[in-house]
Write a protein that holds these residues in place. Structure first.
Motif, short mmCIF file in Angstrom:
data_model
loop_
_atom_site.label_atom_id
_atom_site.label_comp_id
_atom_site.label_asym_id
_atom_site.label_seq_id
_atom_site.Cartn_x
_atom_site.Cartn_y
_atom_site.Cartn_z
N VAL A 224 1.00 -1.22 0.11
CA VAL A 224 -0.03 -0.08 -0.10
C VAL A 224 0.99 1.18 -0.09
O VAL A 224 1.78 1.34 0.90
N GLY A 225 0.63 2.17 -0.95
CA GLY A 225 1.60 3.22 -1.00
C GLY A 225 1.13 4.33 0.27
O GLY A 225 0.34 4.28 0.74
N ARG A 226 2.27 4.86 0.74
CA ARG A 226 2.31 5.67 1.91
C ARG A 226 1.06 6.51 1.80
O ARG A 226 0.54 6.96 3.02
N LYS A 227 1.20 7.45 0.94
CA LYS A 227 0.20 8.30 0.60
C LYS A 227 -1.22 7.96 0.94
O LYS A 227 -2.14 8.37 1.41
N HIS A 228 -1.64 6.88 0.24
CA HIS A 228 -2.80 6.25 0.18
C HIS A 228 -3.06 5.80 1.88
O HIS A 228 -4.36 6.05 2.27
N ALA A 229 -2.28 5.14 2.34
CA ALA A 229 -2.51 4.61 3.77
C ALA A 229 -2.56 5.81 4.81
O ALA A 229 -3.50 5.67 5.48
N ASP A 230 -1.92 6.94 4.59
CA ASP A 230 -2.14 8.01 5.30
C ASP A 230 -3.48 8.64 5.06
O ASP A 230 -4.33 9.12 6.21
N LYS A 231 -4.03 8.67 3.88
CA LYS A 231 -5.41 9.12 3.81
C LYS A 231 -6.25 8.30 4.43
O LYS A 231 -7.28 8.77 5.08
N LEU A 232 -6.14 7.06 4.09
CA LEU A 232 -7.16 6.12 4.62
C LEU A 232 -7.09 6.38 6.31
O LEU A 232 -8.22 6.07 6.91
N ARG A 233 -5.95 6.36 6.74
CA ARG A 233 -6.08 6.57 8.57
C ARG A 233 -7.09 7.62 8.95
O ARG A 233 -7.50 7.66 9.82
N VAL A 234 -6.53 8.69 8.23
CA VAL A 234 -7.25 10.05 8.55
C VAL A 234 -8.90 9.65 8.26
O VAL A 234 -9.60 10.09 9.35
N ILE A 235 -9.32 9.15 7.29
CA ILE A 235 -10.72 8.79 7.20
C ILE A 235 -11.14 8.00 8.13
O ILE A 235 -12.14 7.92 8.63
N SER A 236 -10.32 6.73 8.64
CA SER A 236 -10.75 5.97 9.38
C SER A 236 -10.92 6.73 11.05
O SER A 236 -12.00 6.45 11.69
N PHE A 237 -9.71 7.40 11.19
CA PHE A 237 -9.95 8.09 12.37
C PHE A 237 -10.87 8.99 12.79
O PHE A 237 -11.96 9.07 13.72
N VAL A 238 -11.35 9.72 11.56
CA VAL A 238 -12.44 10.90 11.64
C VAL A 238 -13.86 10.06 11.76
O VAL A 238 -14.59 10.13 12.54
N LEU A 239 -14.06 9.05 10.96
CA LEU A 239 -15.38 8.34 10.87
C LEU A 239 -15.49 7.35 12.20
O LEU A 239 -16.68 7.37 12.70
N ALA A 240 -14.49 6.93 12.50
CA ALA A 240 -14.58 5.85 13.82
C ALA A 240 -14.85 6.69 15.13
O ALA A 240 -15.20 6.06 16.07
N PHE A 241 -14.05 7.66 15.35
CA PHE A 241 -13.81 8.37 16.63
C PHE A 241 -14.41 9.40 16.48
O PHE A 241 -15.02 9.97 17.36
#
Length: 290
Positions: A224-241
């Motif tokens: 997984v590209g680092r840029k894609h992973a960072d974006k998905l982490r932000v999306i996950s953090f915002v939505l989940a918490f």
């Protein structure tokens, strides 16, 4: 690792389902009759649905029952036993609440404990794997348990508990990502140790072992590209918490509570995708993928 949809569905739904069963077993919320039926139907649906989804990743799903015989050495077997015991105990507990208006406390408490044990044993299936350093950390079961409790309290309508538990889960997730990004390097595993040639000096791959793909590359090497992973982490953090906490601290509204629950589920699903997609198996070293 290849992020198979079946295991993403399994880890997402079963964690939420057994988290909800934990709170129901402790009488939170204290419901009976048809209201209890709705809560238990949701909890059992998530738990059983998640467990059933996990079998689709097996080569021979019809042989899944054989896993129950290996409880002495297999965390997968222990997970199966804990899940069955929790579902049976809370099944009888639910019967009492729905049809007799009774809370049989001992069954509820035992069922709640086995529900948490199920989540813990699920996490240990991954934690025990030394070949995947990102999973082989003490933070893995902490993350699984915190997610389950946060999601369970949210679905159970326990707002006063859900907010702090969501914060705890957010902290656990953040530390997991932070430690996980360093886990492979800190494990001391490299191409030299993988080939056994490290004592002769620095080892590098001259060319791939073969030009085609195989099972190991399909299942254990996913980049997984680092840029894609960072974006998905932000999306996950915002939505989940973040979004659920904001919605819960606003004046209580059933629509906001529903949005918080749906947002959390979506965020957890993204987090679980990253959990598998970013798991670097050491076999990738042999193919020059790490």
């Amino acid at each position: 690792m290849h992020p198979a949809p079946s295991v993403i569905i399994f880890t997402t739904l079963s964690g939420l389902g057994f988290g909800l069963l934990f709170f129901l077993g402790l009488g939170m919320p204290d419901v009976t009759g048809w209201v209890a039926f709705v809560f238990y139907a949701m909890a059992f649906g998530l738990s059983v649905g998640g467990l059933m989804a996990s079998t689709f990743h097996l080569g021979h799903p019809e042989r899944a029952w054989k896993a129950f015989t290996q409880w002495r050495s297999s965390w997968l077997s222990r997970e199966g036993w804990c899940a069955v015991i929790a579902l049976i105990l809370l099944g009888f507990y639910a019967l009492g609440a729905v049809f007799f208006g009774q809370r049989w406390g001992v069954l509820g408490v035992l069922g709640a404990l086995f529900s948490l044990a199920t989540v813990f044993t699920t996490s240990m299936i991954y934690t025990q794997l030394k070949t995947i350093p990102r999973w082989n950390m003490k933070l893995t079961p902490i993350m699984f348990l915190s997610f389950s409790l946060a999601g369970g309290s949210l679905l159970a309508g326990q707002v006063s508990l859900a907010v702090p538990l969501l914060v705890v889960a957010a902290v656990a997730q953040t530390f997991y990502w932070w430690q996980g990004d360093k886990a492979f390097a800190n494990s001391g595993t490299n191409l030299g140790t993988a080939t056994g040639l490290g004592q002769r000096g620095a080892v590098r791959a001259f060319e791939p072992p073969h030009t085609g793909t195989n099972y190991l590359l399909r299942e254990f090497v996913h980049v997984v590209g680092r840029k894609h992973a960072d974006k998905l982490r932000v999306i996950s953090f915002v939505l989940a918490f973040l979004l659920p906490v904001i919605l819960l601290i606003l004046p209580f509204n059933h629509f906001f509570a529903l949005l918080a629950a749906l947002s959390h589920v979506a965020g957890v699903a993204v987090s679980r995708w990253l959990f598998f997609a970013q798991a670097e198996h050491v076999v990738g070293l042999y193919y020059g993928k790490r």
